[in-house]
Scaffold this motif. Sequence first.
Motif, mmCIF file in Angstrom:
data_model
loop_
_atom_site.group_PDB
_atom_site.id
_atom_site.type_symbol
_atom_site.label_atom_id
_atom_site.label_comp_id
_atom_site.label_asym_id
_atom_site.label_seq_id
_atom_site.Cartn_x
_atom_site.Cartn_y
_atom_site.Cartn_z
ATOM 1 N N ASN A 96 108.527 6.042 87.435
ATOM 2 C CA ASN A 96 107.605 4.901 87.319
ATOM 3 C C ASN A 96 107.829 4.081 86.054
ATOM 4 O OD1 ASN A 96 106.640 7.066 85.777
ATOM 5 N ND2 ASN A 96 104.517 6.389 85.915
ATOM 6 N N ILE A 97 109.015 4.177 85.480
ATOM 7 C CA ILE A 97 109.363 3.356 84.319
ATOM 8 C C ILE A 97 110.281 2.218 84.752
ATOM 9 C CG2 ILE A 97 110.668 3.293 82.154
ATOM 10 C CD1 ILE A 97 109.601 5.998 81.451
ATOM 11 N N LYS A 98 109.976 1.033 84.277
ATOM 12 C CA LYS A 98 110.803 -0.147 84.525
ATOM 13 C C LYS A 98 111.207 -0.723 83.174
ATOM 14 C CE LYS A 98 109.661 -2.900 87.827
ATOM 15 N NZ LYS A 98 108.932 -3.888 88.649
ATOM 16 N N ILE A 99 112.467 -1.074 83.018
ATOM 17 C CA ILE A 99 112.977 -1.619 81.758
ATOM 18 C C ILE A 99 113.306 -3.097 81.922
ATOM 19 C CG2 ILE A 99 114.820 -1.522 80.040
ATOM 20 C CD1 ILE A 99 115.099 1.446 80.592
ATOM 21 N N VAL A 100 112.840 -3.885 80.975
ATOM 22 C CA VAL A 100 113.193 -5.303 80.911
ATOM 23 C C VAL A 100 113.961 -5.516 79.618
ATOM 24 C CG1 VAL A 100 112.328 -7.663 80.806
ATOM 25 C CG2 VAL A 100 111.132 -5.967 82.209
ATOM 26 N N ASN A 101 115.238 -5.808 79.741
ATOM 27 C CA ASN A 101 116.093 -5.970 78.566
ATOM 28 C C ASN A 101 116.217 -7.454 78.231
ATOM 29 O OD1 ASN A 101 117.816 -5.182 76.464
ATOM 30 N ND2 ASN A 101 119.631 -5.481 77.744
ATOM 31 N N VAL A 102 115.623 -7.857 77.118
ATOM 32 C CA VAL A 102 115.566 -9.275 76.743
ATOM 33 C C VAL A 102 116.683 -9.595 75.756
ATOM 34 C CG1 VAL A 102 114.160 -11.095 75.708
ATOM 35 C CG2 VAL A 102 113.077 -9.297 77.086
ATOM 36 N N VAL A 103 117.441 -10.630 76.086
ATOM 37 C CA VAL A 103 118.477 -11.138 75.193
ATOM 38 C C VAL A 103 117.920 -12.372 74.510
ATOM 39 C CG1 VAL A 103 120.815 -12.057 75.037
ATOM 40 C CG2 VAL A 103 120.280 -10.253 76.697
ATOM 41 N N ASN A 104 118.198 -12.525 73.234
ATOM 42 C CA ASN A 104 117.667 -13.673 72.502
ATOM 43 C C ASN A 104 118.017 -14.988 73.175
ATOM 44 O OD1 ASN A 104 116.072 -12.878 70.291
ATOM 45 N ND2 ASN A 104 117.877 -12.240 69.141
ATOM 46 N N ASN A 105 116.991 -15.813 73.327
ATOM 47 C CA ASN A 105 117.133 -17.146 73.898
ATOM 48 C C ASN A 105 117.036 -18.145 72.757
ATOM 49 O OD1 ASN A 105 116.077 -19.757 74.965
ATOM 50 N ND2 ASN A 105 116.251 -18.704 76.932
ATOM 51 N N GLU A 106 117.954 -19.096 72.705
ATOM 52 C CA GLU A 106 117.987 -20.041 71.589
ATOM 53 C C GLU A 106 116.673 -20.799 71.438
ATOM 54 O OE1 GLU A 106 120.706 -23.786 69.932
ATOM 55 O OE2 GLU A 106 121.351 -22.623 71.685
ATOM 56 N N ALA A 107 116.020 -21.099 72.564
ATOM 57 C CA ALA A 107 114.769 -21.857 72.518
ATOM 58 C C ALA A 107 113.591 -20.999 72.065
ATOM 59 C CB ALA A 107 114.479 -22.468 73.884
ATOM 60 N N PHE A 108 113.704 -19.664 72.238
ATOM 61 C CA PHE A 108 112.588 -18.767 71.903
ATOM 62 C C PHE A 108 113.048 -17.647 70.976
ATOM 63 C CE2 PHE A 108 111.751 -20.395 76.231
ATOM 64 C CZ PHE A 108 110.581 -21.104 75.977
ATOM 65 N N TRP A 109 113.900 -17.965 70.031
ATOM 66 C CA TRP A 109 114.493 -16.953 69.165
ATOM 67 C C TRP A 109 113.409 -16.184 68.405
ATOM 68 C CZ3 TRP A 109 119.573 -15.526 68.629
ATOM 69 C CH2 TRP A 109 119.868 -14.671 67.581
ATOM 70 N N GLY A 110 113.440 -14.859 68.554
ATOM 71 C CA GLY A 110 112.511 -14.008 67.827
ATOM 72 C C GLY A 110 111.067 -14.166 68.247
ATOM 73 N N ASN A 111 110.814 -14.649 69.473
ATOM 74 C CA ASN A 111 109.448 -14.906 69.922
ATOM 75 C C ASN A 111 108.985 -13.796 70.850
ATOM 76 O OD1 ASN A 111 107.053 -15.974 71.058
ATOM 77 N ND2 ASN A 111 107.777 -18.055 70.671
ATOM 78 N N LYS A 112 108.042 -12.994 70.389
ATOM 79 C CA LYS A 112 107.530 -11.873 71.181
ATOM 80 C C LYS A 112 106.893 -12.353 72.487
ATOM 81 C CE LYS A 112 104.341 -7.930 70.880
ATOM 82 N NZ LYS A 112 103.308 -7.262 70.060
ATOM 83 N N LYS A 113 106.300 -13.543 72.456
ATOM 84 C CA LYS A 113 105.627 -14.053 73.650
ATOM 85 C C LYS A 113 106.619 -14.301 74.792
ATOM 86 C CE LYS A 113 102.160 -16.206 70.725
ATOM 87 N NZ LYS A 113 101.646 -17.448 70.157
ATOM 88 N N TYR A 114 107.805 -14.720 74.445
ATOM 89 C CA TYR A 114 108.848 -14.913 75.455
ATOM 90 C C TYR A 114 109.199 -13.576 76.104
ATOM 91 C CZ TYR A 114 113.592 -15.697 77.289
ATOM 92 O OH TYR A 114 114.716 -15.740 78.078
#
Length: 368
Positions: A96-114
Amino acid sequence: MLTILLYAFIAVTAIQVLYYLIAFSQFAFTKNKNNKVNTPPISVIVCAKNEAENLQQFLPKIITQNYPNFELVLINDASYDSTLEVMETFKEQYQNIKIVNVVNNEAFWGNKKYALTLGIKASTHDHLLFCDADCEPKSENWISKMSANFTNKKSIVIGYGAYKKKKHSLLNALIRFETLLTAIQYFSYAKLGNPYMGVGRNLAYTKETFFNHSGFMSHMNVRSGDDDLFVNEAATKSNTSIEFSEESHTESIPSSNFLEWFHQKRRHISTAKHYKFKDKFFLSTFYISQFLFWLMFITLISIQFKWEIVMSILGIKLFLQYIIFGVSAKKLKEQDIIFAIPFLEFFLILFQMIIFITNMFSKPNHWK
């Protein structure tokens, strides 16, 4: 002039007394309701950035919760340590674990909300429960206690996120006092029908509510506020519930030094200017009254003007404060810091003033 100062001191104290009697007493003297059993399928969402060690320590307390149907959505927010590897190890053990691997997006760099938005979109269930990567549920019934508050009308649940206790530490006492004071405020205002914030260490809402308010879009450019700014925008008297039973608490690792906490609080305080006007008014009025109270008290005592009256006023204020804060602290299991209220309050006011001044000249950093 001294007589005017004394009258001003009395007026400021009266403002403080009104806050304690009208606002903060709402939480102090409320009883935690026994909600009916309600176990909707729920997605627990944990966003982590360079949190490998904390995930190894705290994920077992989340994944083994006593709850019939939940998934754990782990968001790796562009970590450069072994966070992703730790997540994958847990995923191999639990279906029941799902992983979402986020790569930095230039428009949202370092943004936890993204990163959180991607995790919310990837979640399976409509009911969402959030905590941080360094959070530990205080019981195996954490999910049950928080989810029991969801009803057809209640779509936001505000919980309590404590910090671990450390003996003989001024910093730890100060962090926990500030956390207690903040909780007393947001629980009390929610009871008054004006929920204005929650903490991401222990917060729940529905996916429908999130998307009906366009997620974090109205404040995506603000570096903090994935929790309090969203609640400030979306929460109402009718759609919000509070949960403060001991089994519903989470506990996080506090900052280990003043500089680290200073930077953390800079980010948090910088979001306050984006609150609704009425919330900024009541919060700032309380803070200003605190600051003026101690400034006037020190001034009057130092020149020994009407010191008997001044000390009597101090006694009235502290007596009421000890009652309200004492009862509230007992609810939230923070009784051990109550004895030092005057000292901690004075120190916190100075600390916050330094932060306000610093934030006027420079912007705080990203969340990690």
